[in-house]
Design a protein around this motif. Structure first.
Motif, PDB file in Angstrom:
ATOM      1  N   ILE A  67      -0.742  35.013   5.888  1.00 16.38           N
ATOM      2  CA  ILE A  67      -0.882  34.160   7.052  1.00 16.38           C
ATOM      3  C   ILE A  67      -0.480  32.728   6.731  1.00 16.38           C
ATOM      4  O   ILE A  67      -0.688  32.246   5.611  1.00 16.38           O
ATOM      5  N   GLY A  68       0.125  32.048   7.700  1.00 14.39           N
ATOM      6  CA  GLY A  68       0.605  30.691   7.489  1.00 14.39           C
ATOM      7  C   GLY A  68      -0.466  29.640   7.716  1.00 14.39           C
ATOM      8  O   GLY A  68      -1.614  29.952   8.057  1.00 14.39           O
ATOM      9  N   VAL A  69      -0.088  28.402   7.549  1.00 14.54           N
ATOM     10  CA  VAL A  69      -1.015  27.288   7.727  1.00 14.54           C
ATOM     11  C   VAL A  69      -1.271  27.067   9.215  1.00 14.54           C
ATOM     12  O   VAL A  69      -0.498  27.499  10.077  1.00 14.54           O
ATOM     13  N   CYS A  70      -2.365  26.399   9.513  1.00 17.33           N
ATOM     14  CA  CYS A  70      -2.730  26.110  10.896  1.00 17.33           C
ATOM     15  C   CYS A  70      -1.730  25.139  11.522  1.00 17.33           C
ATOM     16  O   CYS A  70      -1.384  24.111  10.935  1.00 17.33           O
ATOM     17  N   GLN A  71      -1.264  25.483  12.704  1.00 14.74           N
ATOM     18  CA  GLN A  71      -0.414  24.597  13.492  1.00 14.74           C
ATOM     19  C   GLN A  71      -1.146  24.247  14.781  1.00 14.74           C
ATOM     20  O   GLN A  71      -1.871  25.080  15.330  1.00 14.74           O
ATOM     21  N   LYS A  72      -0.973  23.042  15.257  1.00 12.64           N
ATOM     22  CA  LYS A  72      -1.625  22.604  16.483  1.00 12.64           C
ATOM     23  C   LYS A  72      -0.581  22.237  17.535  1.00 12.64           C
ATOM     24  O   LYS A  72       0.418  21.602  17.219  1.00 12.64           O
ATOM     25  N   LYS A  73      -0.843  22.664  18.755  1.00  7.19           N
ATOM     26  CA  LYS A  73       0.002  22.291  19.876  1.00  7.19           C
ATOM     27  C   LYS A  73      -0.888  21.831  21.022  1.00  7.19           C
ATOM     28  O   LYS A  73      -1.997  22.342  21.194  1.00  7.19           O
ATOM     29  N   GLN A  74      -0.397  20.883  21.793  1.00  6.17           N
ATOM     30  CA  GLN A  74      -1.122  20.395  22.953  1.00  6.17           C
ATOM     31  C   GLN A  74      -0.568  21.030  24.223  1.00  6.17           C
ATOM     32  O   GLN A  74       0.637  21.097  24.422  1.00  6.17           O
ATOM     33  N   LEU A  75      -1.470  21.504  25.067  1.00  9.00           N
ATOM     34  CA  LEU A  75      -1.082  22.072  26.349  1.00  9.00           C
ATOM     35  C   LEU A  75      -2.178  21.748  27.355  1.00  9.00           C
ATOM     36  O   LEU A  75      -3.354  22.060  27.120  1.00  9.00           O
ATOM     37  N   ILE A 135       3.294  31.068  25.542  1.00 13.16           N
ATOM     38  CA  ILE A 135       1.857  30.822  25.408  1.00 13.16           C
ATOM     39  C   ILE A 135       1.371  30.294  26.745  1.00 13.16           C
ATOM     40  O   ILE A 135       1.926  29.334  27.287  1.00 13.16           O
ATOM     41  N   THR A 136       0.346  30.936  27.295  1.00 18.55           N
ATOM     42  CA  THR A 136      -0.205  30.525  28.580  1.00 18.55           C
ATOM     43  C   THR A 136      -1.659  30.114  28.402  1.00 18.55           C
ATOM     44  O   THR A 136      -2.382  30.668  27.573  1.00 18.55           O
ATOM     45  N   VAL A 153      -3.214  32.834  18.261  1.00 15.53           N
ATOM     46  CA  VAL A 153      -3.532  31.542  18.868  1.00 15.53           C
ATOM     47  C   VAL A 153      -4.965  31.591  19.384  1.00 15.53           C
ATOM     48  O   VAL A 153      -5.442  32.633  19.844  1.00 15.53           O
ATOM     49  N   ALA A 154      -5.655  30.460  19.284  1.00 17.48           N
ATOM     50  CA  ALA A 154      -7.032  30.381  19.758  1.00 17.48           C
ATOM     51  C   ALA A 154      -7.291  29.002  20.342  1.00 17.48           C
ATOM     52  O   ALA A 154      -6.613  28.025  20.029  1.00 17.48           O
ATOM     53  N   VAL A 155      -8.286  28.941  21.201  1.00 17.46           N
ATOM     54  CA  VAL A 155      -8.731  27.688  21.796  1.00 17.46           C
ATOM     55  C   VAL A 155     -10.240  27.788  21.976  1.00 17.46           C
ATOM     56  O   VAL A 155     -10.779  28.867  22.238  1.00 17.46           O
ATOM     57  N   ALA A 156     -10.933  26.674  21.823  1.00 18.03           N
ATOM     58  CA  ALA A 156     -12.385  26.662  21.991  1.00 18.03           C
ATOM     59  C   ALA A 156     -12.820  25.288  22.476  1.00 18.03           C
ATOM     60  O   ALA A 156     -12.178  24.278  22.184  1.00 18.03           O
ATOM     61  N   GLY A 157     -13.918  25.265  23.228  1.00 18.91           N
ATOM     62  CA  GLY A 157     -14.454  24.009  23.731  1.00 18.91           C
ATOM     63  C   GLY A 157     -15.927  24.161  24.065  1.00 18.91           C
ATOM     64  O   GLY A 157     -16.467  25.271  24.102  1.00 18.91           O
ATOM     65  N   ALA A 158     -16.587  23.062  24.316  1.00 15.53           N
ATOM     66  CA  ALA A 158     -18.014  23.061  24.633  1.00 15.53           C
ATOM     67  C   ALA A 158     -18.250  23.533  26.061  1.00 15.53           C
ATOM     68  O   ALA A 158     -17.504  23.176  26.981  1.00 15.53           O
ATOM     69  N   LYS A 159     -19.308  24.329  26.261  1.00 12.53           N
ATOM     70  CA  LYS A 159     -19.662  24.774  27.608  1.00 12.53           C
ATOM     71  C   LYS A 159     -20.013  23.605  28.512  1.00 12.53           C
ATOM     72  O   LYS A 159     -19.926  23.724  29.733  1.00 12.53           O
ATOM     73  N   ALA A 160     -20.405  22.504  27.918  1.00 14.20           N
ATOM     74  CA  ALA A 160     -20.702  21.319  28.723  1.00 14.20           C
ATOM     75  C   ALA A 160     -19.450  20.777  29.400  1.00 14.20           C
ATOM     76  O   ALA A 160     -19.536  20.072  30.407  1.00 14.20           O
ATOM     77  N   ASP A 161     -18.286  21.127  28.853  1.00  7.24           N
ATOM     78  CA  ASP A 161     -17.012  20.634  29.384  1.00  7.24           C
ATOM     79  C   ASP A 161     -16.240  21.686  30.161  1.00  7.24           C
ATOM     80  O   ASP A 161     -15.454  21.341  31.054  1.00  7.24           O
ATOM     81  N   VAL A 202      -5.314  20.196  26.064  1.00  3.58           N
ATOM     82  CA  VAL A 202      -6.158  21.011  25.195  1.00  3.58           C
ATOM     83  C   VAL A 202      -5.387  21.335  23.921  1.00  3.58           C
ATOM     84  O   VAL A 202      -4.167  21.551  23.961  1.00  3.58           O
ATOM     85  N   THR A 203      -6.085  21.383  22.795  1.00  6.01           N
ATOM     86  CA  THR A 203      -5.442  21.719  21.530  1.00  6.01           C
ATOM     87  C   THR A 203      -5.440  23.223  21.320  1.00  6.01           C
ATOM     88  O   THR A 203      -6.493  23.873  21.380  1.00  6.01           O
ATOM     89  N   LEU A 204      -4.258  23.767  21.075  1.00  2.00           N
ATOM     90  CA  LEU A 204      -4.108  25.169  20.705  1.00  2.00           C
ATOM     91  C   LEU A 204      -3.997  25.255  19.189  1.00  2.00           C
ATOM     92  O   LEU A 204      -3.308  24.441  18.566  1.00  2.00           O
ATOM     93  N   TYR A 205      -4.646  26.249  18.600  1.00  2.84           N
ATOM     94  CA  TYR A 205      -4.600  26.457  17.157  1.00  2.84           C
ATOM     95  C   TYR A 205      -3.831  27.746  16.888  1.00  2.84           C
ATOM     96  O   TYR A 205      -4.237  28.821  17.336  1.00  2.84           O
ATOM     97  N   LEU A 206      -2.692  27.606  16.192  1.00  2.00           N
ATOM     98  CA  LEU A 206      -1.802  28.739  15.966  1.00  2.00           C
ATOM     99  C   LEU A 206      -1.700  29.064  14.484  1.00  2.00           C
ATOM    100  O   LEU A 206      -1.729  28.170  13.634  1.00  2.00           O
ATOM    101  N   ARG A 207      -1.566  30.341  14.203  1.00  2.01           N
ATOM    102  CA  ARG A 207      -1.297  30.824  12.850  1.00  2.01           C
ATOM    103  C   ARG A 207      -0.205  31.900  12.926  1.00  2.01           C
ATOM    104  O   ARG A 207      -0.368  32.920  13.596  1.00  2.01           O
ATOM    105  N   SER A 208       0.908  31.660  12.266  1.00  7.56           N
ATOM    106  CA  SER A 208       1.896  32.726  12.123  1.00  7.56           C
ATOM    107  C   SER A 208       1.424  33.648  11.007  1.00  7.56           C
ATOM    108  O   SER A 208       0.719  33.221  10.094  1.00  7.56           O
ATOM    109  N   PHE A 209       1.777  34.921  11.097  1.00  9.46           N
ATOM    110  CA  PHE A 209       1.375  35.852  10.043  1.00  9.46           C
ATOM    111  C   PHE A 209       2.393  36.974   9.925  1.00  9.46           C
ATOM    112  O   PHE A 209       3.187  37.224  10.829  1.00  9.46           O
TER     113      PHE A 209
END
Length: 235
Positions: free
Chosen positions: A4-12, A218-219, A100-108, A15-22
């Motif tokens: 698996i590759g290093v963490c890559q970040k993209k903005q959409l 990526i959607t 790819v993954a995304v996460a955030g607080a339920k408060a938001d 929101v920040t998307l966290y991607l890993r190629s593998f």
């Protein structure tokens, strides 16, 4: 983990998307599962499925670390949905070589839904054409002036993201007919939810932002806690 590759970040959509190629063909067990606990349901699964699961969980851990969760194991819940920390909403997706993954607080956020799909092949098109999009949706997608494979890949992925974002509230599978495309642009789709869902959720529409990454789309669907939507749907 060498597959698996290093963490890559993209903005959409802010929101920040966290991607890993593998590389699933380079996945070796148990070497590459040392940091991720495989559920019992995957003990006898093919190495391909295990590699996808591990890559998705690694990407999810990247997202959780930013929220302060540095040692959390994301179990599999009902309908195979990820079990996030109690104060978190998130989403995980993978293709054959990208997680790819995304996460955030339920408060938001009421919900977050992310999906990644490789561009559909000709065989795929023959299998799904007429199933995932209505004639009216086809007409809207055609305005994007992109190949049919990209159009159907996009709407398939977008509806998956809609359903993932809504899942924390509905707790059940949804059908393609539960979200209907009503507007399409070069970076965003808008869906009208079914009348039943609108009555249940008080939400008439969902917006889905997207970007193309090499031969993947990526959607992302974001449902802020302060989101307001008219109950009569999009016009």
């Amino acid at each position: 983990m060498t597959f698996i590759g290093v963490c890559q970040k993209k903005q959409l959509a802010g929101v920040t998307l966290y991607l890993r190629s593998f590389h699933r063909h380079e996945f070796i067990e148990p070497r590459d599962t040392a940091q991720i606990s495989l559920p019992k349901s995957l003990c006898n699964a093919a190495l391909k499925r295990k590699a996808e699961f591990v890559a998705g969980r690694v990407a999810a851990n990247d997202a959780l670390c930013v929220l302060g969760y540095t040692d959390f194991s994301i179990a599999i819940g009902e309908h195979r949905s990820p079990c996030w920390p109690g104060a978190v909403v998130g989403s995980i997706s993978h293709s054959d070589d990208i997680a790819v993954a995304v996460a955030g607080a339920k408060a938001d956020w009421q919900g977050l839904g992310v999906d990644v799909q490789a561009r559909l092949t000709q065989d795929d098109l023959e299998a799904v054409n007429g199933v995932i999009a209505t004639p009216h949706e086809h007409a809207l997608l055609s305005l994007l002036d992109t190949p049919l494979a990209e159009q159907l890949t996009l709407i398939f992925s977008a509806k998956e993201s809609v359903f993932k974002a809504l899942y924390p509230r509905v707790k059940r599978y949804l059908d393609f007919s539960d979200a209907t495309l009503v507007c399409a642009s070069q970076n965003q789709l808008t869906f009208r939810l079914s009348h039943a869902l609108t009555l249940e959720l008080g939400l008439a529409t969902c917006r889905c932002d997207y970007l193309w990454n090499s031969h993947h789309v990526i959607t992302l669907v974001t449902l802020p806690c302060d989101l307001e939507s008219p109950r009569d749907g999009a016009q």
